[in-house]
Enzyme design. Structure first.
Site, mmCIF file in Angstrom:
data_model
loop_
_atom_site.group_PDB
_atom_site.id
_atom_site.type_symbol
_atom_site.label_atom_id
_atom_site.label_comp_id
_atom_site.label_asym_id
_atom_site.label_seq_id
_atom_site.Cartn_x
_atom_site.Cartn_y
_atom_site.Cartn_z
ATOM 1 N N SER A 156 0.850 -1.192 0.000
ATOM 2 C CA SER A 156 0.000 0.000 0.000
ATOM 3 C C SER A 156 0.882 1.238 0.000
ATOM 4 O O SER A 156 1.633 1.471 0.956
ATOM 5 C CB SER A 156 -0.891 0.018 1.243
ATOM 6 O OG SER A 156 -1.399 1.335 1.418
ATOM 7 N N ASP A 182 -4.829 3.623 -1.841
ATOM 8 C CA ASP A 182 -5.900 3.921 -0.889
ATOM 9 C C ASP A 182 -6.411 5.341 -1.086
ATOM 10 O O ASP A 182 -5.722 6.300 -0.729
ATOM 11 C CB ASP A 182 -5.364 3.782 0.543
ATOM 12 C CG ASP A 182 -5.084 2.335 0.906
ATOM 13 O OD1 ASP A 182 -6.017 1.517 0.807
ATOM 14 O OD2 ASP A 182 -3.936 2.032 1.273
ATOM 15 N N MET A 196 -11.320 -5.923 5.435
ATOM 16 C CA MET A 196 -10.519 -4.986 6.227
ATOM 17 C C MET A 196 -10.182 -5.648 7.558
ATOM 18 O O MET A 196 -11.073 -6.091 8.282
ATOM 19 C CB MET A 196 -11.286 -3.687 6.487
ATOM 20 C CG MET A 196 -11.467 -2.793 5.276
ATOM 21 S SD MET A 196 -9.963 -2.430 4.352
ATOM 22 C CE MET A 196 -8.922 -1.678 5.611
ATOM 23 N N HIS A 206 -8.347 0.969 -3.914
ATOM 24 C CA HIS A 206 -9.248 0.771 -2.765
ATOM 25 C C HIS A 206 -9.875 2.123 -2.445
ATOM 26 O O HIS A 206 -9.219 3.007 -1.899
ATOM 27 C CB HIS A 206 -8.421 0.233 -1.585
ATOM 28 C CG HIS A 206 -9.182 0.067 -0.318
ATOM 29 N ND1 HIS A 206 -8.570 -0.117 0.895
ATOM 30 C CD2 HIS A 206 -10.522 0.056 -0.066
ATOM 31 C CE1 HIS A 206 -9.487 -0.236 1.845
ATOM 32 N NE2 HIS A 206 -10.671 -0.121 1.289
ATOM 33 N N HIS A 242 -1.156 -1.264 -4.371
ATOM 34 C CA HIS A 242 -2.436 -0.953 -3.710
ATOM 35 C C HIS A 242 -2.523 0.546 -3.431
ATOM 36 O O HIS A 242 -1.642 1.120 -2.790
ATOM 37 C CB HIS A 242 -2.509 -1.751 -2.406
ATOM 38 C CG HIS A 242 -3.798 -1.630 -1.659
ATOM 39 N ND1 HIS A 242 -4.900 -2.422 -1.917
ATOM 40 C CD2 HIS A 242 -4.169 -0.806 -0.635
ATOM 41 C CE1 HIS A 242 -5.885 -2.110 -1.077
ATOM 42 N NE2 HIS A 242 -5.478 -1.125 -0.298
ATOM 43 N N MET A 245 -12.083 4.434 -0.413
ATOM 44 C CA MET A 245 -12.754 4.640 0.879
ATOM 45 C C MET A 245 -13.478 5.980 0.793
ATOM 46 O O MET A 245 -13.095 6.965 1.440
ATOM 47 C CB MET A 245 -11.722 4.600 2.019
ATOM 48 C CG MET A 245 -11.255 3.198 2.340
ATOM 49 S SD MET A 245 -9.675 3.167 3.197
ATOM 50 C CE MET A 245 -8.567 3.211 1.796
ATOM 51 N N ASP A 277 -6.442 -6.565 4.354
ATOM 52 C CA ASP A 277 -5.825 -5.230 4.355
ATOM 53 C C ASP A 277 -5.879 -4.628 5.752
ATOM 54 O O ASP A 277 -6.962 -4.404 6.291
ATOM 55 C CB ASP A 277 -6.599 -4.351 3.356
ATOM 56 C CG ASP A 277 -6.027 -2.941 3.215
ATOM 57 O OD1 ASP A 277 -4.969 -2.654 3.795
ATOM 58 O OD2 ASP A 277 -6.663 -2.146 2.494
ATOM 59 N N MET A 302 -9.062 8.143 0.032
ATOM 60 C CA MET A 302 -9.940 8.468 1.172
ATOM 61 C C MET A 302 -10.496 9.880 1.011
ATOM 62 O O MET A 302 -9.767 10.781 0.599
ATOM 63 C CB MET A 302 -9.131 8.423 2.475
ATOM 64 C CG MET A 302 -8.419 7.112 2.711
ATOM 65 S SD MET A 302 -7.446 7.198 4.222
ATOM 66 C CE MET A 302 -6.618 5.613 4.170
#
Ligand code: DX5
Ligand code: ZN
Length: 214
Positions: free
Chosen positions: A6, A33, A135, A64, A31, A66, A173, A35
Site C-alpha cells: 500500500s 488507498d 478490512m 481501494h 495498492h 474509501m 488489508d 480516502m
C-alpha cells in the site's frame, strides 16, 4: 499469496522511486488507498496522484476507494489504468449496479467489508465478484493493529465462495506483517496488502518473500 504494497506508507515526495523499489523487491500489485474524509476520518490522495501511479507502475494497480458513493468514479478510475476497483459494501446503495458497471469497463470488481460487516451479506452477489477485500483494521489509517476476528471471517468467506461457485479471491488489508500475514495465508487468504510492514522495513524484499509463502 499475491502481495500488494500500500503506497499510503510510501514517501510521497519520492513516489515513483518508492513504486519502482517495491516492484523490484517482488510486489505483485500496487495498492492505492483513496480516502475522502467523509466515509473515513482521513484524506489521502485523489485522481492526479492515481494517474501518476498509473504512469509509473508496471504491476497491476489495485484501487481501494474509501469514499461515499464510489460508483460515481468508475470511468475515472479505469482511465487511470487500474486493474482492480475495490468499493466498500457500506458505501454503495446499489452494489450490484456498481459491480456490473466496474466489470463493463474491463476492470476486475472487488467489494470491501469493514471489520464489523459480516461476510454473509455478500451471499447473493458472490458469483459476480472477482475479489472480496476484508478490512483487518478500521479503514482510514496505516500502521494499525490487526483485528484477530479477520481469520474467522476468511474461513467463513472461503466457505461462501465455494458454495456459490464464485472465482473471487480473498484479500486482506490492515496490520499485515510477516506474522499476521502467515495466519491469513493459513486461513486461505489469496492477497495480502501491507503498508508499514513493507515501506518501513529495512528489507522490503524479505517481507514480500515471506508474505508470498503459504
Ligand atoms: C487502511 C488502508 C490500508 C493501509 C494499510 O485504511 O486501507 O491499505 O494502508 O496499512 P498497514 O499495512 O500499515 O496497516
Ligand atoms: Zn487499502
Amino acid at each position: 499469496m499475491i502481495v500488494a504494497p500500500s503506497i499510503l506508507s510510501a514517501d510521497f515526495g519520492r513516489l515513483s522511486e518508492s513504486i519502482s523499489m517495491v516492484e523490484e523487491a517482488g510486489a505483485d500489485w500496487i495498492h492505492c488507498d483513496i480516502m475522502d474524509g467523509v466515509f473515513v476520518p482521513n484524506i489521502s490522495f485523489g485522481f492526479p496522484v492515481l494517474d501518476a501511479v498509473g504512469r509509473t507502475a508496471t504491476k497491476p494497480i489495485d484501487v481501494h476507494l474509501m469514499i461515499v458513493d464510489p460508483g460515481r468514479y468508475v470511468e475515472r478510475v479505469r482511465d487511470s489504468g487500474a486493474y482492480l476497483m475495490n468499493v466498500h459494501y457500506e458505501a454503495c446503495t446499489h452494489l450490484h449496479r456498481v459491480v456490473e458497471h466496474i466489470k463493463s469497463t474491463g476492470m476486475k470488481a472487488g467489494v470491501t467489508l469493514n471489520p464489523a460487516t459480516p461476510v454473509e451479506l455478500l451471499r447473493d452477489i458472490m458469483a459476480e465478484l472477482d475479489l472480496v477485500l476484508l478490512m483487518s483494521v478500521n479503514p482510514g489509517f496505516g500502521g494499525q493493529k490487526f483485528i484477530g476476528n479477520t481469520l474467522n471471517k476468511i474461513t467463513r468467506l472461503r466457505k461462501l465462495i465455494e458454495e456459490s461457485g464464485s472465482q473471487a479471491l480473498i484479500e486482506v488489508d490492515g496490520g499485515i506483517n510477516e506474522e499476521t500475514g502467515r495466519a491469513c495465508a493459513l486461513a486461505s487468504a489469496d492477497v495480502a496488502v501491507a503498508g508499514n510492514a513493507i515501506f518501513k522495513s529495512s528489507n522490503p524484499q524479505a517481507v514480500i518473500a515471506s508474505l508470498h509463502q503459504r
